[in-house]
Write an enzyme that holds these catalytic residues in place. Sequence first.
Site, PDB file in Angstrom:
ATOM      1  CB  SER A  49      45.716  62.001  38.546  1.00  0.00           C
ATOM      2  OG  SER A  49      46.761  61.508  37.730  1.00  0.00           O
ATOM      3  CG  ASP A  50      49.508  67.633  38.640  1.00  0.00           C
ATOM      4  OD1 ASP A  50      50.158  67.295  37.620  1.00  0.00           O
ATOM      5  OD2 ASP A  50      49.723  68.700  39.238  1.00  0.00           O
ATOM      6  CD1 TRP A  51      52.636  63.275  33.758  1.00  0.00           C
ATOM      7  CD2 TRP A  51      50.638  64.255  33.959  1.00  0.00           C
ATOM      8  NE1 TRP A  51      51.995  63.194  32.538  1.00  0.00           N
ATOM      9  CE2 TRP A  51      50.777  63.775  32.628  1.00  0.00           C
ATOM     10  CE3 TRP A  51      49.434  64.869  34.310  1.00  0.00           C
ATOM     11  CZ2 TRP A  51      49.777  63.914  31.668  1.00  0.00           C
ATOM     12  CZ3 TRP A  51      48.442  65.021  33.341  1.00  0.00           C
ATOM     13  CH2 TRP A  51      48.615  64.543  32.052  1.00  0.00           C
ATOM     14  N   GLY A  52      51.225  61.910  38.715  1.00  0.00           N
ATOM     15  CA  GLY A  52      51.727  61.273  39.934  1.00  0.00           C
ATOM     16  C   GLY A  52      50.916  61.620  41.170  1.00  0.00           C
ATOM     17  CB  ALA A  53      47.967  63.707  41.769  1.00  0.00           C
TER      18      ALA A  53
END
Length: 751
Positions: free
Chosen positions: A228-232
């Site tokens: 995931s993108d960071w925090g997605a």
Amino acid sequence: MTNATKTAELSLDQKAAMTSGAGWWDTVAYPEAGIQSVIMSDGPHGVRFQEANADHLGLSSSAPATCFPPAVALGSSWDRGLARRVAVALGRESQFFGVNVLLGPGINIKRSPLCGRNFEYFSEDPLLSGELGVAWVNGLQSQGVGASLKHFAANNQETDRLTVSADIAMRPLQEIYLRAFRRVVLEAKPWTVMCSYNRVNGVYASQNPWLLTEVLRDDWGYDGVVVSDWGAVVDRVKGLAAGMDLEMPSSAGNGPSQVAAAVRSGALDAAALDRSVARLVGLASKSGTGARPGTTFDAAANHALAREAAIRGAVLLKNDGALLPLDPATGEKIVVLGEFARTPRYQGAGSSKVEPTYLDNALDAIRGLAGNAGVSFSPGFTVDGAPESLSDSALREEAVALAAAADVVLLFLGLPASYESEGFDRDHIDLPQDQTELLDAVVAVNPRVAVVLANGAVVRVSGWAEKVPAILEGWLGGQAGGSATADLLFGIANPAGRLTETIPLRLEDSPAYLDFPGESGHVNYGEGLFVGYRHYDARKLAVSFPFGHGLSYTSFEYSDLRIEAADGGARLTVAVRNSGGRAGHEVVQAYMRAPGSRVQRPERELKGFATIELQPGETGDVTITVPRDDFAFYDTTAATWLVEELEYGFQVGASSRDLRLGASIQIHSEAYIAPVDKESTIGQWLSHPVGGPALLRLIEPVLATYRAGAPEGSPRDKMLMGTRLGQLAQFPVVPVTEEDLDALMELVSRD
Ligand code: BGC
């Protein structure tokens, strides 16, 4: 130990724990099972290795590493070999820091010049983005370090990036926004793919089964890890079910406990978890095998490579009267104006921000090269409110006075860092007003002005470009951008960069102007396929500088274009001669047209390119191969890529609007039969090779009578042809029953 044995002993909770990060940059390890932690770091144009105070916004510091030119500049080289060499160097620096996966490349399409993160992306064109992405990933991974292809997918703006739904019709989605990803996945097999924050057609990318499983894995055969993108992550369980293997960063145990509970309750198939774990174990093994502890890197050599890349990425937009290059031997009095000459703007802000190992500035480098010709300097303006001893008007007066007394002016303009960054978009594409006012005041006293630009995405040049003879677009040139600029200005190096994005006359002309950045949680990609030059060409709009444009201090002539069939596709060969007085690189571009296509096609599309370096007077052959796959369009009815039988036209030249030679080739394909059903029109049925004659037998007498009063092609005939087949059985005068229609359907379905 095989990967399967490693996982066999893991408990459900241990498996679930693996699907989220251990910390900010690392994954969960089980040393007893032989599963090591994977260390990740941003990316893409330098290694942002943070030992303490980790963050994904570029707020905290990182260890010094080479800051190569960001993608906007590297991409402008159009040079696969150079992109590869830069990525090899990045791989080595990653090994030095113990990083297993470097978070790049970013290959999103530059849909609008306003996107705050355009500096991190290669182009408005999917072929160019994909080819450079392939070279970059192959280079990095050749060093035993994995790539993370990002941001998958349709992350083309920063406004509302965590929530917005990119609403895109299937053809542009496949042909423009996914195509570069497809190319890199198929040809370079990145270890990881990073899903984006946004939603794609309503569904978060991080939990989108269509995107992450149907397209990425089933269609493209991807078997690596999706991170995931960071925090997605929005719903971890849905994400896992959709094929999103690794949540980053750690969610402090939340994600794993939700995953474990969902498997226990039966809400999540245990097999989905096992599949993700198998992929994660595979990534950990590759990281272990690839790691080369004790690797060192040569900071000076990498700085030199960064300088070479900055040189190759700069684009000479105009050079009237050959103002450039400057020759110190003439003893001309040079004045350098503009704060950016002294304080370079060389990279973008946000997660990609790197702490450079060195930092060159153009002013020092120019002074070093100018020899006896004294170089005076005045900042002319302040950047982002930086303190200055002089007032704004005094600064300008000082600059203008120096310009008036000089033989030639080098005017450094650009976008302050506050104008563009990850996290927000611009709302206009203009340079700051104080800079264009300075330009006006300078040209009023000295017309011999070369503007050097520093910006991460295009700026409007119309309104001032015509007032100066020369413009060198240096983009964000990385840590050696300053010395690279000086090399170019003095002709130690010959400009070779080409635009990877169109410079429009005005923002209002740009393709997404009416649909950016969207509203009420949605952004409608209303321009469809017509992104970048595809749009300007279709609408026949004048532009400031077209896609592919870039000048050189030498000139190139094209001749003898040949085209031949090759493996179902085509091979083009053209002779290029350096007809000027200096060695230089030419970027040969091949654009394709598909006249007579049954679907809408852009006026021209880039289908291949190659760079060649030639000495004065030297001629070389350039070969561009266009694989069959690149002739295909995405057929939304058949839900697949199709190559049409057509005579395709190719134009070869130095930019999308400087096309020198043309040739065409017939590409063969199976005859296309448009599928028909009861919803199809009479016209569509009559064109069907099996259904047509059968329908005609049924309606021939009625049709003959009708056509007596409404000949073929007449308005009334067109009305009939547009009627749905299903409606026929309801017309009293037509002797066709529901059973007849069923029989027709039966007949065509046997095909
Ligand atoms: C960015 C990614 C980056 C990640 C980790 C996010 O904000 O969108 O490109 O890799 O942070 O820093």
